[in-house]
Design an enzyme around this catalytic site. Structure first.
Site, short mmCIF file in Angstrom:
data_model
loop_
_atom_site.label_atom_id
_atom_site.label_comp_id
_atom_site.label_asym_id
_atom_site.label_seq_id
_atom_site.Cartn_x
_atom_site.Cartn_y
_atom_site.Cartn_z
CG HIS A 38 -0.14 0.26 2.48
ND1 HIS A 38 0.35 -0.89 3.37
CD2 HIS A 38 0.20 1.36 3.26
CE1 HIS A 38 1.09 -0.52 4.33
NE2 HIS A 38 0.93 0.82 4.25
CG HIS A 78 7.46 4.73 0.18
ND1 HIS A 78 7.46 6.01 1.06
CD2 HIS A 78 7.75 3.65 1.15
CE1 HIS A 78 7.31 5.33 2.44
NE2 HIS A 78 7.64 4.06 2.39
#
EC number: 3.1.4.58
Length: 219
Positions: free
Chosen positions: A45, A163
């Site tokens: 995620h 990220h």
């Protein structure tokens, strides 16, 4: 309970980055039985905001706050610009009218690409970056954090660095292999996808962290 707010890539983007990870030296190390702590595909995620520990009785406030943030994201305050068209009859000749504009934002289109590392030695973390409409993602993050602050909810104040964490190898992968993986990730480019929902998650710590999906809002 330990909470965070996230975006989840769709299956095609996850399948692509998982396939790429399996081709890396870190993937080969995992196949060889080295504990490089690859992230499970179901947990991959992009964190938008990390709240940390929040009392159970404040969960309704968290959900109300995120709903308000998404509404503010979709309908930001009206801004004004000078009209470039001809003046209306009510306007004085030679004057430009100021018109109020309200932008309705849509889901930012993102792409996994590039990569890098956080930390050194036993604290090494390997990640893949975000490309595409990243400015929109930063605006979304700023909106979420602003509303969390208004509700006096805790959150990590560190700047958003979009990220997706791939692995936490620490010092269990030799430096040459790690450097090779970083070079490979630098040229990686995954499929493009729209971030269609903002998700509130609860995390459970441990050797293999698990996450519970608590609520979601369409973007």
């Amino acid at each position: 309970m330990r909470l965070f707010v996230a975006l989840y890539p769709p299956p095609e983007a996850l399948d692509d980055i998982v396939a790429q990870t399996n081709r890396l030296r870190i993937g080969a190390a995992a196949d060889a039985g080295i504990n490089v702590r690859l992230a499970a595909p179901s947990t991959l995620h992009v964190t938008v905001a990390f709240l940390g520990e929040v009392p159970d009785d404040r969960l309704p406030t968290v959900e109300e706050t995120l709903a308000r943030a998404v509404e503010a994201w979709h309908h930001p305050p009206a801004r004004r610009r000078r009209a470039t068209t001809a003046a209306s009859p009510a306007e004085q000749p030679g004057q430009h009218a100021e018109r109020a504009l309200s932008d309705v934002r849509t889901a930012p289109r993102l792409q996994l690409g590039g990569g890098g590392r956080f930390g050194r030695g036993r604290f090494t973390v390997l990640w893949v970056g975000l490309l595409g409409e990243v400015d929109a993602l930063h605006r979304l993050g700023a909106t979420v954090r602003r509303e969390l602050r208004r509700s006096r909810l805790p959150f990590d104040f560190r700047p958003l660095r979009p990220h997706l964490t791939l692995a936490r190898p620490g010092d269990r992968l030799d430096p040459e292999s790690l450097a090779e993986d970083l070079r490979t990730l630098d040229g990686y480019l995954g499929p493009s996808w729209p971030a269609t929902e903002l998700v509130l998650m609860r995390s459970h710590l441990g050797p293999r962290p698990t996450y519970d999906r608590l609520a979601a809002w369409p973007l």
